[in-house]
Design a protein around this motif. Sequence first.
Motif, short mmCIF file in Angstrom:
data_model
loop_
_atom_site.label_atom_id
_atom_site.label_comp_id
_atom_site.label_asym_id
_atom_site.label_seq_id
_atom_site.Cartn_x
_atom_site.Cartn_y
_atom_site.Cartn_z
N PRO A 231 0.92 -1.24 -0.01
CA PRO A 231 0.04 0.10 -0.05
C PRO A 231 0.80 1.20 -0.18
N VAL A 233 0.77 5.58 0.56
CA VAL A 233 0.06 6.69 0.69
C VAL A 233 0.51 7.85 0.70
N SER A 258 5.67 4.07 0.78
CA SER A 258 5.05 2.42 0.94
C SER A 258 5.98 1.80 1.85
N TYR A 321 -0.49 2.72 7.96
CA TYR A 321 -1.60 2.53 8.29
C TYR A 321 -2.21 3.71 8.68
N SER A 324 -3.14 6.00 6.02
CA SER A 324 -4.37 5.49 4.94
C SER A 324 -5.59 5.56 5.68
#
Length: 336
Positions: A231, A233, A258, A321, A324
């Motif tokens: 992921p 961000v 990431s 996290y 995001s």
Amino acid sequence: MSNEGLYIFTSINRPPRKLIDAFVGMPSAAIADNMNRMSCMNATIRPINNLPLLGPAFTVKSHPDDNLLLQKALDLAQPGDVLVVDAQGDLTNPVMGKLLALWSKQRGIGGFIIDGAVRDIGALRRMDVPIYAAGTALTMSYKDRPGKINVPVTCGGVVVNPGDILVGDEDGIVVINPRDADDLLIQSKNKIRVEQKIMNDIEKGTLDRMWIEEALKARRAVIINDNRNSPRVNVDAPVTIIIKGSAEPIHATAINMSMDGILLQVEQPLEILSQIRLCLSKELGNINIVANVTWQQYNNFGCEFVDIAEEVRAILDHVIYRHSQFGRLECLDIGY
């Protein structure tokens, strides 16, 4: 009794038939590409029986659920005319069905474009009269409402004047002012020749695609070649770069990040394939991490993290996290 809203103009100025026939077989898309994205009916008007359409406009402005003026227009129109009906896009009651279509065939009408509903779809699809409409409805139309014949109307989001040249096929319908027809015909033929060359180049495997790179470069596109499996961000946070052998640190801005790497915006150029140390700010976990500079696009540099320790990886995971879920945070309490 007032006749407000009930006008019938019996004649129109039709373009020469030779000019109209010059567009026979001309794809509507080829014409549309030369009209600056104007005078093309929108996708609400779709073919009912997939027959190509060509002819001068004979316009009808009707009450949304009434076809009295369309009935009269069918008696006034000449063979080859295309009936353009502005029923305001209403789909409550149809303004034509199989009986009107059959009568129009007997009269040699060139087709219908109806910004409203039709019915008897099965029969209409079997008739060789081009019919385009906004939709279908089951009920009957009225025959006692006001309307006008041969005035400017709106159909498919485009103004249509009596005598305009209409070209329609499976892609849609274009509306051509007769004054523009000669020039538009030349431009459309050139467009077809250009597309034919492109198709030939595709078949030969010689198609030049460099225009894509040039267009992206002109728009300063950022091309990212790193692994995007993890992921990523958007962060917009300060980063300090330490280069081995350099006394002065370099200040940069992290654009996104990431678990595998980071995109930096740096005014001072970095050497591609060089190894640098990054001091991430508090909102990025307040950690130091080693990275390789892998690519550059203008003042944007992609960096791939190297040899990440487990405790650092845990902090990165937490940072990504939180970003995001909550976006950019001025102060991130990591808790380690």
